[in-house]
Write a protein that holds these residues in place. Sequence first.
Motif, PDB file in Angstrom:
ATOM      1  N   THR A  72       0.818  -1.221   0.000  1.00  0.00           N
ATOM      2  CA  THR A  72       0.000   0.000   0.000  1.00  0.00           C
ATOM      3  C   THR A  72       0.847   1.265   0.000  1.00  0.00           C
ATOM      4  N   PHE A  73       2.172   1.112  -0.026  1.00  0.00           N
ATOM      5  CA  PHE A  73       3.083   2.242   0.096  1.00  0.00           C
ATOM      6  C   PHE A  73       2.849   3.310  -0.976  1.00  0.00           C
ATOM      7  N   ALA A  74       2.763   2.914  -2.240  1.00  0.00           N
ATOM      8  CA  ALA A  74       2.600   3.885  -3.335  1.00  0.00           C
ATOM      9  C   ALA A  74       1.317   4.689  -3.171  1.00  0.00           C
ATOM     10  N   ASN A  75       0.230   4.016  -2.801  1.00  0.00           N
ATOM     11  CA  ASN A  75      -1.036   4.730  -2.616  1.00  0.00           C
ATOM     12  C   ASN A  75      -0.960   5.708  -1.445  1.00  0.00           C
ATOM     13  N   ARG A  76      -0.284   5.316  -0.379  1.00  0.00           N
ATOM     14  CA  ARG A  76      -0.170   6.205   0.771  1.00  0.00           C
ATOM     15  C   ARG A  76       0.690   7.420   0.447  1.00  0.00           C
ATOM     16  N   VAL A  77       1.771   7.221  -0.309  1.00  0.00           N
ATOM     17  CA  VAL A  77       2.612   8.349  -0.725  1.00  0.00           C
ATOM     18  C   VAL A  77       1.793   9.298  -1.585  1.00  0.00           C
ATOM     19  N   HIS A  78       1.042   8.757  -2.531  1.00  0.00           N
ATOM     20  CA  HIS A  78       0.210   9.594  -3.399  1.00  0.00           C
ATOM     21  C   HIS A  78      -0.801  10.382  -2.567  1.00  0.00           C
ATOM     22  N   GLU A  79      -1.383   9.744  -1.578  1.00  0.00           N
ATOM     23  CA  GLU A  79      -2.357  10.423  -0.717  1.00  0.00           C
ATOM     24  C   GLU A  79      -1.714  11.579   0.035  1.00  0.00           C
ATOM     25  N   VAL A  80      -0.525  11.365   0.562  1.00  0.00           N
ATOM     26  CA  VAL A  80       0.165  12.428   1.301  1.00  0.00           C
ATOM     27  C   VAL A  80       0.556  13.571   0.373  1.00  0.00           C
ATOM     28  N   LEU A  81       1.076  13.234  -0.805  1.00  0.00           N
ATOM     29  CA  LEU A  81       1.536  14.272  -1.734  1.00  0.00           C
ATOM     30  C   LEU A  81       0.393  15.049  -2.376  1.00  0.00           C
ATOM     31  N   TYR A  82      -0.685  14.347  -2.732  1.00  0.00           N
ATOM     32  CA  TYR A  82      -1.736  14.977  -3.514  1.00  0.00           C
ATOM     33  C   TYR A  82      -3.042  15.153  -2.762  1.00  0.00           C
TER      34      TYR A  82
END
Length: 81
Positions: free
Chosen positions: A62-72
């Motif tokens: 789930t790392f990529a989705n969580r990074v995207h959520e934090v960034l965007y």
Amino acid sequence: MTLKRTTVYVDEQDLAIIKEAAARRGVPEAEIIRRGVHLAAMGERRWEEPLDMPTFDSGDPTFANRVHEVLYGDDSTDHAA
């Protein structure tokens, strides 16, 4: 760096922006144009070899989705580019 002379035709509005930027920065208009040409050329460049970008496995699917959520600031799971 050896410079070569060329002629470029530009829209009046673009030329006004170039003149304004050159005056604001205290550089020749040619410098603004050279920077723009360089950026455009690099944007069109095609590399013969793929870039060797380092990658890693976080071990967290789930790392990529969580990074995207934090960034965007969104939590959707469809992040296809």
